[in-house]
Design an enzyme around this catalytic site. Structure first.
Site, short mmCIF file in Angstrom:
data_model
loop_
_atom_site.label_atom_id
_atom_site.label_comp_id
_atom_site.label_asym_id
_atom_site.label_seq_id
_atom_site.Cartn_x
_atom_site.Cartn_y
_atom_site.Cartn_z
N LYS A 83 -21.77 10.25 14.77
CA LYS A 83 -20.90 9.33 14.03
C LYS A 83 -21.61 8.00 13.84
O LYS A 83 -21.92 7.30 14.81
CB LYS A 83 -19.57 9.13 14.76
CG LYS A 83 -18.60 8.26 13.98
CD LYS A 83 -17.17 8.40 14.48
CE LYS A 83 -17.00 7.83 15.86
NZ LYS A 83 -15.57 7.82 16.27
N CYS A 84 -21.88 7.65 12.58
CA CYS A 84 -22.58 6.41 12.23
C CYS A 84 -21.62 5.41 11.60
O CYS A 84 -20.66 5.81 10.93
CB CYS A 84 -23.70 6.70 11.22
SG CYS A 84 -25.06 7.66 11.88
#
Length: 197
Positions: A83-84
């Site tokens: 998850k960025c």
């Protein structure tokens, strides 16, 4: 619609997993630290019990550091979904990580244009957060519908994840809006058994 559990509790994971309706896990550093585990230790422990996507938020904010951390996270298990953040650095990292064959969840999107740039960067899914203020609930559902429609119209495979669902009604609305994934805490999962449309 896929259901992801917001937890690092192995007891909760086992209970919901035994029902046959658990599609994934969403975790972050604060959830892991609450269990007294270090970040990587906690993720490894969850991966021993779950054979489905595990969305794990990176701690870094700079492009190079995000890429490095994302690659390290992906080495823990094939199911890790990196998850960025939806920032310029996060999108650059997303482009690089997806070029390496990793799946990336870009978070948090608040508009169709943000969702589009995340999809163009290669995001496997984009996370949006429903508005919990009451009056603006329908606005959140409208954004979900718009994103789903545009992704479909342009043949984009990026999925729409609704994060932090707080009530069975929000699950229903997310499904009607065409959302692909909902994340919710253990207590919310249990409420689904008792909800009437």
């Amino acid at each position: 619609m896929k259901f992801y559990l917001d937890t690092v509790s192995l007891t909760e994971i086992r209970e919901i997993g035994s029902l046959g309706i658990l599609d994934g896990i969403a975790v972050n550093a604060s959830l892991i630290s609450e269990q007294g585990l270090n970040f990587y230790q906690g993720i490894r422990e969850i991966c021993r019990y779950v054979d489905s996507p595990i969305s794990v938020g990176v701690l870094s904010i700079e492009e190079e550091a995000i890429v490095k951390e994302g690659i390290e996270l992906s080495k823990i298990h094939r199911n890790v979904l990196v998850k960025c953040p939806l920032t310029p650095a996060g999108l650059k990292a997303t482009k690089r990580l997806t070029a390496e064959g990793l799946r990336v969840n870009v978070s948090l999107c608040f508009s169709l244009t943000q969702a589009l740039i995340a999809a163009k960067a290669g995001a496997w899914c984009v996370s949006i957060c429903p508005d919990h203020t009451g009056d603006n609930q329908s606005m959140g559902n409208d954004i979900t519908r718009k994103i789903v429609t545009v992704f479909r119209d342009y043949g984009l495979s990026t999925q729409v994840l609704l994060a932090g669902i707080r009530s069975p009604h929000e699950v229903l609305e997310a499904a009607l809006a065409g959302g692909h994934i909902c994340t919710m805490p253990f207590s919310m999962f249990r409420q689904l058994f008792n909800h009437a449309d």
